[in-house]
Design a protein around this motif. Structure first.
Motif, PDB file in Angstrom:
ATOM      1  N   GLY A  76       0.817  -1.215   0.000  1.00  0.00           N
ATOM      2  CA  GLY A  76       0.000   0.000   0.000  1.00  0.00           C
ATOM      3  C   GLY A  76       0.846   1.258   0.000  1.00  0.00           C
ATOM      4  N   GLY A  77       1.932   1.243   0.794  1.00  0.00           N
ATOM      5  CA  GLY A  77       2.815   2.397   0.817  1.00  0.00           C
ATOM      6  C   GLY A  77       3.472   2.654  -0.522  1.00  0.00           C
ATOM      7  N   ALA A  78       3.894   1.578  -1.183  1.00  0.00           N
ATOM      8  CA  ALA A  78       4.520   1.721  -2.506  1.00  0.00           C
ATOM      9  C   ALA A  78       3.530   2.304  -3.511  1.00  0.00           C
ATOM     10  CB  ALA A  78       5.050   0.373  -2.983  1.00  0.00           C
ATOM     11  N   VAL A  79       2.275   1.851  -3.429  1.00  0.00           N
ATOM     12  CA  VAL A  79       1.239   2.355  -4.345  1.00  0.00           C
ATOM     13  C   VAL A  79       1.027   3.858  -4.131  1.00  0.00           C
ATOM     14  CG1 VAL A  79      -1.229   2.287  -4.875  1.00  0.00           C
ATOM     15  CG2 VAL A  79       0.046   0.155  -4.627  1.00  0.00           C
ATOM     16  N   ILE A  80       0.928   4.267  -2.875  1.00  0.00           N
ATOM     17  CA  ILE A  80       0.711   5.687  -2.574  1.00  0.00           C
ATOM     18  C   ILE A  80       1.899   6.532  -3.022  1.00  0.00           C
ATOM     19  CG2 ILE A  80       0.451   7.367  -0.710  1.00  0.00           C
ATOM     20  CD1 ILE A  80      -1.200   5.297   0.792  1.00  0.00           C
ATOM     21  N   VAL A  81       3.103   6.068  -2.699  1.00  0.00           N
ATOM     22  CA  VAL A  81       4.315   6.824  -3.028  1.00  0.00           C
ATOM     23  C   VAL A  81       4.467   7.007  -4.539  1.00  0.00           C
ATOM     24  CG1 VAL A  81       6.837   6.691  -3.026  1.00  0.00           C
ATOM     25  CG2 VAL A  81       5.562   6.254  -0.927  1.00  0.00           C
ATOM     26  N   VAL A 132      -4.771  17.359   6.765  1.00  0.00           N
ATOM     27  CA  VAL A 132      -4.053  17.817   5.567  1.00  0.00           C
ATOM     28  C   VAL A 132      -3.776  16.700   4.566  1.00  0.00           C
ATOM     29  CG1 VAL A 132      -1.842  18.754   4.767  1.00  0.00           C
ATOM     30  CG2 VAL A 132      -3.086  19.883   6.621  1.00  0.00           C
ATOM     31  N   PRO A 133      -3.264  15.508   4.974  1.00  0.00           N
ATOM     32  CA  PRO A 133      -3.037  14.451   3.983  1.00  0.00           C
ATOM     33  C   PRO A 133      -4.301  14.057   3.217  1.00  0.00           C
ATOM     34  CG  PRO A 133      -1.869  13.933   5.991  1.00  0.00           C
ATOM     35  CD  PRO A 133      -2.747  15.106   6.302  1.00  0.00           C
ATOM     36  N   ALA A 134      -5.445  14.061   3.906  1.00  0.00           N
ATOM     37  CA  ALA A 134      -6.702  13.725   3.215  1.00  0.00           C
ATOM     38  C   ALA A 134      -7.018  14.764   2.147  1.00  0.00           C
ATOM     39  CB  ALA A 134      -7.841  13.637   4.226  1.00  0.00           C
ATOM     40  N   GLN A 135      -6.748  16.035   2.431  1.00  0.00           N
ATOM     41  CA  GLN A 135      -7.003  17.083   1.447  1.00  0.00           C
ATOM     42  C   GLN A 135      -6.045  16.967   0.267  1.00  0.00           C
ATOM     43  OE1 GLN A 135      -9.586  19.296   1.701  1.00  0.00           O
ATOM     44  NE2 GLN A 135      -9.080  19.877  -0.397  1.00  0.00           N
ATOM     45  N   ILE A 166     -10.409   8.071  -1.372  1.00  0.00           N
ATOM     46  CA  ILE A 166     -11.028   7.247  -0.326  1.00  0.00           C
ATOM     47  C   ILE A 166     -10.318   5.903  -0.215  1.00  0.00           C
ATOM     48  CG2 ILE A 166     -13.141   6.029   0.317  1.00  0.00           C
ATOM     49  CD1 ILE A 166     -14.707   8.339  -1.006  1.00  0.00           C
ATOM     50  N   VAL A 167      -9.991   5.302  -1.362  1.00  0.00           N
ATOM     51  CA  VAL A 167      -9.302   4.007  -1.348  1.00  0.00           C
ATOM     52  C   VAL A 167      -7.956   4.121  -0.653  1.00  0.00           C
ATOM     53  CG1 VAL A 167      -8.201   2.253  -2.800  1.00  0.00           C
ATOM     54  CG2 VAL A 167     -10.465   3.119  -3.400  1.00  0.00           C
ATOM     55  N   LEU A 168      -7.204   5.162  -0.981  1.00  0.00           N
ATOM     56  CA  LEU A 168      -5.890   5.329  -0.359  1.00  0.00           C
ATOM     57  C   LEU A 168      -6.002   5.671   1.124  1.00  0.00           C
ATOM     58  CD1 LEU A 168      -3.737   7.112  -3.099  1.00  0.00           C
ATOM     59  CD2 LEU A 168      -4.098   4.683  -2.663  1.00  0.00           C
ATOM     60  N   LEU A 169      -7.053   6.387   1.500  1.00  0.00           N
ATOM     61  CA  LEU A 169      -7.278   6.654   2.916  1.00  0.00           C
ATOM     62  C   LEU A 169      -7.608   5.371   3.679  1.00  0.00           C
ATOM     63  CD1 LEU A 169      -9.279  10.019   2.888  1.00  0.00           C
ATOM     64  CD2 LEU A 169      -7.044   9.632   3.925  1.00  0.00           C
ATOM     65  N   VAL A 170      -8.290   4.447   3.010  1.00  0.00           N
ATOM     66  CA  VAL A 170      -8.561   3.145   3.632  1.00  0.00           C
ATOM     67  C   VAL A 170      -7.252   2.390   3.854  1.00  0.00           C
ATOM     68  CG1 VAL A 170      -9.612   0.871   3.270  1.00  0.00           C
ATOM     69  CG2 VAL A 170     -10.914   2.943   2.765  1.00  0.00           C
TER      70      VAL A 170
END
Length: 493
Positions: free
Chosen positions: A171-176, A286-289, A306-310
């Motif tokens: 998940g971290g790799a996907v977000i980064v 802030v990260p959500a925004q 929303i998916v990444l926040l999950v």
């Protein structure tokens, strides 16, 4: 050869072979210290690493404090602060690894609140922003779930934390990777790595002071790696696997954490809009925004955010579960020595699952009590993070200071041994811990009012005052330190 079959004159760094008596090396060392094996010693290196890694977690420290640290002094101090703190924290981790070889919660609710808000609309479109009462209920609900799961066998927790590793790494790799690609525009490298800017909204005019406060996100995030030390009684070959788990957890989180900070900072669309209370996330997170701006700007909907926040919330869930595991072992160890009130209750081990179930629920109740000020005080999160960091990191100082001053002849090294470097490493680690604990007691906003006051010094003073009072009137009369229990009834103190 000594009485345990080890080579007495083994050189520094050499692995000392244990005696062939059929006992695990960790259990043998436990017996030498006067304790009998009561918990199940079934944790492998990977399982111990999983719990240590999950206790630190990739997102739990950075996500809730990212906004405030960015606000204090801009992106440059936030980005480089992580590198500086990682360097000094490594000294603490190495010192703790040598000692080990010899012997989340609020922010999760905050992330869940943002998920609900964006899933039901946004702050601008009538989305549901949980009021304080509901927020507190979410916080307590998560705490109860963690306690229930920790009441079962530790192997269940280890399995869940194994899932946690892959969840956070993938998940971290996907977000980064994905977040900067999705964002319609990205900030320049000069903005990310060199831009310094203080904010009038904090009331802090001193630039050095703003830098110090900006570093708090890194100092809060980079602890918890010692969870492996708390699980040594349940880990196979703990004298070797414990240090490996400590150092590998810190190393991986340091690298991934910096990448996560860079991904968020490069993806900022409008820095001034992040804190606007009328924006889509009500200026609360802030990260959500940042996630919302990136995905809505590209696809005109917030589904990706929303998916990444999950994914991020899952990290909080796993982290809270592991922190409960680690905290319960600390309570169990203290109560086994009769070091806290009603120790007879908290040191009891569940007859079937072989876990300190009473200690688990004590930690859960205390956690829920800490959350009660959410109903009235806006700055409760600052106080909670400060108290947790001071308590956890400050706890490292005691064994590290002892290791630094104890005569070498009185220290029995384990397989991970620093040799002559031990005292210099411990000195740097101890000074860094003192600095870290001090800065978490500082005011974080000016002017100081009831709703901006950092309540951590008050809370810490009350706790230390009660402990000192208890020591003077009672505990000093009977508490003498470690209590040997080999060959004694478990119910004796």
């Amino acid at each position: 050869m000594d009485s345990n079959g080890r080579v007495a004159s083994a050189s520094e760094g050499e692995i000392r072979e244990p005696a062939d008596d059929g006992l695990d090396s960790g259990e043998r060392r436990l017996n030498e210290l006067g304790y009998k094996q009561e918990l199940r010693r079934e944790m492998t290196l990977f399982k111990t690493f999983a719990i240590s890694f999950s206790t630190m977690t990739l997102f739990t420290g950075i996500t809730p404090l990212y906004g405030s640290s960015l606000l204090y002094a801009g992106p440059a101090t936030l980005v480089w602060g992580w590198v500086i703190v990682s360097f000094f924290t490594a000294f603490v981790a190495v010192a703790m690894a040598e000692i080990c070889s010899s012997f989340p919660a609020y922010a999760g609710s905050q992330t869940l609140q943002s998920i609900i808000l964006l899933s039901t609309g946004t702050n601008k479109d009538g989305g549901y922003l949980a009021p304080r009462g509901v927020f507190l209920a979410m916080y307590m609900g998560l705490t109860v779930i963690w306690a229930i799961l920790n009441t079962f066998a530790l192997d269940v927790i280890a399995f869940i934390d194994t899932i946690s590793i892959w969840w956070q790494v993938i998940g971290g790799a996907v977000i980064v990777v994905l977040l900067p690609l999705v964002a319609k525009t990205t900030q320049s490298a000069s903005y990310v790595f060199t831009h310094f800017e203080t904010s009038e909204s904090t009331g802090i005019r001193s630039k050095p002071y703003a830098v110090i406060l900006s570093f708090l996100v890194s100092q809060y995030s980079l602890y918890g790696y010692d969870a492996a030390a708390h699980l040594t009684e349940e880990t196979k070959g703990a004298d070797i696997n414990g240090p490996i788990a400590i150092l590998s957890s810190l190393g991986i989180i340091s690298v991934f954490g910096w990448a996560y900070i860079l991904a968020l900072t490069f993806s900022i669309q409008d820095p001034s809009y992040l804190y606007n209370t009328s924006n889509e996330t009500a200026g609360t997170f802030v990260p959500a925004q940042i996630l919302y701006d990136a995905f809505h700007g590209r696809y005109h909907n917030s589904s990706g955010a929303i998916v990444l926040l999950v994914v991020i919330w899952g990290s909080f869930f796993f982290g809270g579960l592991s922190i409960t595991t680690s905290a319960a072992r600390v309570v169990y160890a203290l109560s086994r020595d009769g070091g806290i009130p009603f120790s007879r209750v908290w040191r009891k081990v569940h007859p079937k699952y072989k876990v300190p179930a009473n200690a688990v629920w004590l930690c859960a109740v205390l956690c829920m009590l800490l959350g009660l000020p959410i109903l009235k005080v806006n700055v409760v999160f600052t106080a909670i993070t400060s108290i947790c960091t001071i308590g956890w990191v400050g706890g490292y100082a005691v064994p590290i200071f002892a290791r630094m001053v104890i005569p070498g002849k009185n220290f029995k090294p384990g397989p991970f041994f620093l040799g002559r470097a031990s005292r210099p490493v411990c000195l740097v680690a101890f000074l860094w811990i003192c600095y870290t604990c001090s800065v978490f007691l500082l005011p974080t906003q000016y002017p100081i009012k009831w709703d901006t006051f950092n309540y951590a010094p008050m809370a810490l003073g009350i706790v230390l005052g009660l402990i000192m009072f208890w020591w003077l009137v009672d505990a000093r009369k009977w508490f003498k330190g470690p209590v040997r229990n080999i060959g004694t009834s478990h119910d004796k103190v």
